[in-house]
Design an enzyme around this catalytic site. Sequence first.
Site, short mmCIF file in Angstrom:
data_model
loop_
_atom_site.label_atom_id
_atom_site.label_comp_id
_atom_site.label_asym_id
_atom_site.label_seq_id
_atom_site.Cartn_x
_atom_site.Cartn_y
_atom_site.Cartn_z
N TYR A 1 -10.88 4.97 -9.91
CA TYR A 1 -10.72 5.25 -9.10
C TYR A 1 -10.34 6.96 -8.98
O TYR A 1 -9.94 7.11 -7.98
CB TYR A 1 -9.72 4.33 -8.83
CG TYR A 1 -9.65 3.44 -9.30
CD1 TYR A 1 -10.41 2.63 -8.01
CD2 TYR A 1 -7.89 2.68 -9.39
CE1 TYR A 1 -10.35 1.06 -8.08
CE2 TYR A 1 -8.36 0.95 -9.62
CZ TYR A 1 -8.77 0.63 -8.56
OH TYR A 1 -8.85 -1.04 -8.44
N CYS B 1 -16.49 4.79 -26.91
CA CYS B 1 -17.91 5.46 -26.83
C CYS B 1 -18.62 4.93 -24.88
O CYS B 1 -19.17 4.08 -24.51
CB CYS B 1 -19.08 4.30 -28.16
SG CYS B 1 -18.19 5.14 -29.62
N GLU B 2 -18.23 6.00 -24.52
CA GLU B 2 -18.89 5.66 -22.93
C GLU B 2 -17.52 6.87 -22.35
O GLU B 2 -16.72 7.15 -22.99
CB GLU B 2 -18.30 4.71 -22.18
CG GLU B 2 -18.56 4.68 -20.97
CD GLU B 2 -19.07 2.64 -20.54
OE1 GLU B 2 -19.14 3.05 -19.45
OE2 GLU B 2 -18.91 2.07 -21.46
N GLY C 1 1.07 -1.31 0.18
CA GLY C 1 -0.38 0.18 -0.06
C GLY C 1 0.70 1.15 0.11
O GLY C 1 -0.10 2.25 0.20
N GLU D 1 5.05 -6.34 0.26
CA GLU D 1 4.85 -6.87 -0.69
C GLU D 1 4.00 -5.88 -1.87
O GLU D 1 3.05 -5.51 -2.14
CB GLU D 1 3.04 -8.30 -0.77
CG GLU D 1 3.53 -8.90 0.06
CD GLU D 1 1.67 -9.39 0.04
OE1 GLU D 1 1.45 -10.71 1.10
OE2 GLU D 1 0.87 -8.68 0.00
N PRO D 2 5.01 -5.11 -2.10
CA PRO D 2 4.92 -4.30 -2.89
C PRO D 2 4.82 -3.97 -4.34
O PRO D 2 4.80 -5.00 -5.30
CB PRO D 2 5.68 -3.47 -3.12
CG PRO D 2 7.31 -4.17 -2.77
CD PRO D 2 6.81 -5.40 -1.43
N GLY D 3 3.25 -3.77 -4.87
CA GLY D 3 3.04 -3.76 -5.96
C GLY D 3 2.93 -2.62 -6.94
O GLY D 3 4.31 -1.89 -7.72
N TYR E 1 -1.65 -1.36 -12.82
CA TYR E 1 -2.72 -1.27 -12.58
C TYR E 1 -3.22 -1.19 -14.29
O TYR E 1 -4.71 -0.27 -13.79
CB TYR E 1 -3.17 -0.80 -11.42
CG TYR E 1 -2.88 -1.80 -9.69
CD1 TYR E 1 -3.31 -2.75 -9.75
CD2 TYR E 1 -1.92 -0.81 -9.16
CE1 TYR E 1 -3.02 -3.36 -9.26
CE2 TYR E 1 -1.64 -1.95 -8.30
CZ TYR E 1 -1.79 -3.20 -7.79
OH TYR E 1 -1.69 -3.52 -6.89
N ARG F 1 -7.61 3.58 -14.39
CA ARG F 1 -7.57 4.46 -13.38
C ARG F 1 -8.20 5.13 -13.05
O ARG F 1 -8.90 5.40 -12.95
CB ARG F 1 -6.32 4.06 -12.60
CG ARG F 1 -5.87 2.43 -12.81
CD ARG F 1 -4.35 2.61 -12.21
NE ARG F 1 -4.64 2.58 -10.57
CZ ARG F 1 -4.25 4.00 -10.12
NH1 ARG F 1 -3.73 5.16 -10.87
NH2 ARG F 1 -4.49 4.87 -8.65
C1 PLP Z 1 -2.91 -6.00 -4.39
C2 PLP Z 1 -1.91 -6.65 -3.22
C3 PLP Z 1 -0.84 -5.93 -3.00
C4 PLP Z 1 -0.32 -4.83 -4.05
O1 PLP Z 1 -0.76 -3.63 -3.59
P1 PLP Z 1 -0.20 -1.86 -3.99
O2 PLP Z 1 -0.57 -1.05 -3.55
O3 PLP Z 1 -0.11 -2.36 -5.80
O4 PLP Z 1 1.47 -2.70 -3.46
C5 PLP Z 1 -0.24 -6.23 -1.99
N1 PLP Z 1 -0.53 -7.19 -1.25
C6 PLP Z 1 -1.49 -8.42 -1.62
C7 PLP Z 1 -2.41 -8.99 -0.92
C8 PLP Z 1 -2.87 -7.73 -2.50
O5 PLP Z 1 -4.13 -7.89 -2.68
#
Ligand code: PLP
Length: 417
Positions: A318, A344-345, A234, A275-277, A372, A314
């Site tokens: 969001y 078309c939206e 997050g 767990e960074p995304g 994302y 996004r």
């Molecule tokens: C989506 C998710 C993440 C990654 O979140 P980010 O905001 O992209 O860093 C990590 N852990 C879990 C379980 C998730 O569902």
Amino acid sequence: MPINFISMELKNKRFSMQGVDLLTVAKEFGTPLYVYDAESIKLQFDKLINAFPKTKIKLKYAAKALTNISILKYLRSIGAGLDAVSIQEVELGMMAGFKAEEIMYTPNGVSFEEIVEGVDKGVMLNIDNISILEQFGNKYQDSVPVCIRINPHLMAGGNHKISTGHIDSKFGISILQTRHLLRVIKTYNINVVGVHMHTGSDILDAAVFLNGADLLFDVAKQLKTIEFIDFGSGFKVPYHESDVEVDVADLGGKISKAFNDFCKEYGRELQLWFEPGKYLVSESGVLLAKTNVVKTTPATVFAGVDSGLNHLIRPMMYDAYHDIINISNTEGTERVYTIVGYICETDTFGWDRKLNEISEGDILAIKNAGAYGYSMSSNYNSRFRPAEVLIINGEAKLIRKRETMEDLTRNQVVLDI
Ligand SMILES: *Cc1c(COP(=O)(O)O)cnc(C)c1O
């Protein structure tokens, strides 16, 4: 353009990534096109790792942010593990070379059959409800190590849609159910080696992690078999010029201290997982789109590009802000535009944006599109999804072809009517 966007550089009026000119890339591979910068992924990875110098830290890249196999391979090459949220992501991870033991599988709301599939593949399961945990205990007793996802009921994250730790959220086993949880673990003799939380996206404040940490420590304390504690993710990244990036050094210092204190109390050195995304891949990516039409209406000037919410949802889903620049004209007079897609939206990438004057044919770059973006794209309006390019070792490499009519029709069964 005050955002310090780490993956792009402006030199001699041209934007480049690792010295590779982006207009040339757009010309070579066509638009719409996702372009990612491997070096900026590494930069973010190192920044986060280095914020925790005194802990045994592991970063499990959250695959769902950007799932291209070449990106997964690259993240593995720089030392990341993987967090998967579907059995398909587990398989993609394995195709990218991740070993089963490097993968954590964090599903929500899946059947027990899919849990068993994960166990059979050898990945670490992260279980988020007591019903499945009981079935797990029944089948495996203490023979399969497992992680438990706790919902700490903290309100965190940029907005309600992306917040996962609050009381109304479907994720995790409620912290209020700890007694029940411990009963189940004890009765089946389940081998719980990790506790986990993931409270949402766009978190800026170390306090959220610290409050959650205290709750996780309380659970971990009551289990003797813990090897790691997973604080999820997050981490916020800046999208708007007024946004600040989460201060990972500050966060690292505070969390490390709390974590190391806990390890002492627990009597063993544990691993600290995240767990960074978004933090790893968001800024690495841009979506390049060509301006099809500049359309003046009584209300605004629209710049309509050859992309839309089918490629980057996004902004519409969001209300996310993505900075947009005209990379074909980096010095022209700034004018006010509303940047829209061709779907078309209602399909707006940005209202009332100041961009260097746009001509039809100009290439616009939509920033922070690494996370994302492609992974939430669709074929809505029967449009092809974009191609993807990775800039690596100073070269632009195609990592996904543009779709064709064959991709759109492959699984359709056309009746003889
Ligand atoms: C989506 C998710 C993440 C990654 O979140 P980010 O905001 O992209 O860093 C990590 N852990 C879990 C379980 C998730 O569902």
